[in-house]
Design a protein around this motif. Structure first.
Motif, PDB file in Angstrom:
ATOM      1  N   UNK A 166       0.842  -1.182   0.000  1.00 20.77           N
ATOM      2  CA  UNK A 166       0.000   0.000   0.000  1.00 20.77           C
ATOM      3  C   UNK A 166       0.885   1.243   0.000  1.00 20.77           C
ATOM      4  N   UNK A 167       0.766   2.058  -1.039  1.00 17.89           N
ATOM      5  CA  UNK A 167       1.521   3.301  -1.132  1.00 17.89           C
ATOM      6  C   UNK A 167       0.884   4.348  -0.225  1.00 17.89           C
ATOM      7  N   UNK A 168       1.684   5.007   0.572  1.00 18.60           N
ATOM      8  CA  UNK A 168       1.140   5.977   1.521  1.00 18.60           C
ATOM      9  C   UNK A 168       1.237   7.376   0.926  1.00 18.60           C
ATOM     10  N   UNK A 189      -2.006  -9.721   4.468  1.00 17.84           N
ATOM     11  CA  UNK A 189      -2.374  -9.348   3.104  1.00 17.84           C
ATOM     12  C   UNK A 189      -1.606  -8.128   2.613  1.00 17.84           C
ATOM     13  N   UNK A 190      -1.347  -7.172   3.523  1.00 18.01           N
ATOM     14  CA  UNK A 190      -0.799  -5.889   3.112  1.00 18.01           C
ATOM     15  C   UNK A 190       0.546  -5.581   3.766  1.00 18.01           C
ATOM     16  N   UNK A 191       1.362  -4.845   3.019  1.00 20.56           N
ATOM     17  CA  UNK A 191       2.545  -4.176   3.552  1.00 20.56           C
ATOM     18  C   UNK A 191       2.392  -2.701   3.212  1.00 20.56           C
ATOM     19  N   UNK A 192       3.102  -1.841   3.924  1.00 17.90           N
ATOM     20  CA  UNK A 192       3.046  -0.405   3.668  1.00 17.90           C
ATOM     21  C   UNK A 192       4.349   0.041   3.036  1.00 17.90           C
ATOM     22  N   UNK A 193       4.262   0.803   1.952  1.00 17.34           N
ATOM     23  CA  UNK A 193       5.452   1.283   1.247  1.00 17.34           C
ATOM     24  C   UNK A 193       5.425   2.780   1.083  1.00 17.34           C
TER      25      UNK A 193
END
Length: 275
Positions: A78-80, A244-248
């Motif tokens: 997930x792009x922040x 499910x998600x990582x933060x990038x």
């Protein structure tokens, strides 16, 4: 190290090395108890450790199986950053097609007054026992069941007072459009990212296993550009599954690291250190 911890470590190595691949059934606890010469209670404690780590899961009478672990998955990154389309603001290009999903009460947005969590109270500058207006939503990809997030928007008391319409339907563009229209200036955001284990209700809403998988928690803090970050308008408590998600996000250079830099060890290529 206790005996059950030693057994758990043996099994952990077999799982992480692929000896027991994802989806494989583990031996029955009574068989392993006999193999290790320990009681059933000791084996249950060993299995309990691995369950808590998210490595294995019980499937009732079918037995205990190796779970697909996040370290072996390609997570959705997930792009922040804040984006915008004809419907309003959204957080990152991966979520553009996401829409409000139905909450357990049948609504897509639940607006209630609740005791504010302590960390959010601190950010908003109110006492921990304060009751605040919160807009609660479950947002996700209608086509992918596990691609979803819980989002609770806690309104600062002065915002709830100045903009009572935020306690109801906000219309096209949502809460952030109404805030910018009212303030006649742009909003800005910053985020704080942490992790914790989910409550049973959170795990159910996010289609997560009931044990062994943490939440990624992002607090998005909203303020007006002119007022500055100390006068917070809203804090959005966003929770998603770490399975499910990582933060990038990009990692910018600070002022002290501006290029060109002075090499820390001189001209390495002209005068290399001796072996």
């Amino acid at each position: 190290m206790a005996r059950y911890e030693e057994i758990a470590q043996d099994l952990r190595v077999l799982i992480t090395s692929g000896e027991y691949p994802p989806g494989a059934a583990l031996p029955l606890m009574r068989d392993l108890a006999e193999q290790y010469g320990v009681s059933d209670i000791t084996m249950r404690r060993a299995y309990g450790l691995l369950t808590g780590e998210g490595l294995i899961e019980s499937r009732g009478r079918s037995g205990t199986f190796v779970r697909e672990h996040p370290d072996r998955l390609r997570l959705t990154v997930r792009t922040r950053q804040m984006e915008r389309d004809e419907l309003g603001y959204y957080s990152g290009p991966e979520t553009q097609g996401w829409r409000p999903l139905q909450l357990p009460d049948g609504e897509q947005t639940q607006v209630v007054t609740l005791l504010v969590p302590a960390d959010i109270a601190d950010t908003l500058g109110v006492a921990p026992d304060t009751r605040l207006t919160v807009r609660r939503r479950l947002i996700g990809d209608p086509d992918v069941e596990t691609h979803r997030q819980l989002a609770d928007s806690w309104l600062a008391p002065w915002v709830a007072e100045e903009l009572p319409l935020l306690s109801g339907r906000t219309g096209l563009g949502g809460m952030y459009d109404r805030l910018e229209e009212w303030g006649s200036q742009p909003l800005q955001w910053r985020e704080e990212i942490s992790a914790r284990m989910p409550s049973p209700e959170e795990a159910a809403a996010l289609v997560m296993p009931s044990t062994g998988v943490p939440l990624l928690r992002t607090l998005r803090i909203t303020y007006f550009a002119e007022a500055g970050p100390e006068r917070v308008a809203e804090v959005q408590d966003i929770r998603m599954s770490a399975a499910v998600f990582a933060l990038g996000y990009p990692l910018p250079r600070g002022e002290s690291a501006r290029w060109p830099v002075e090499p820390a060890t001189g001209d390495y290529y002209q005068d290399p250190p001796e072996a």
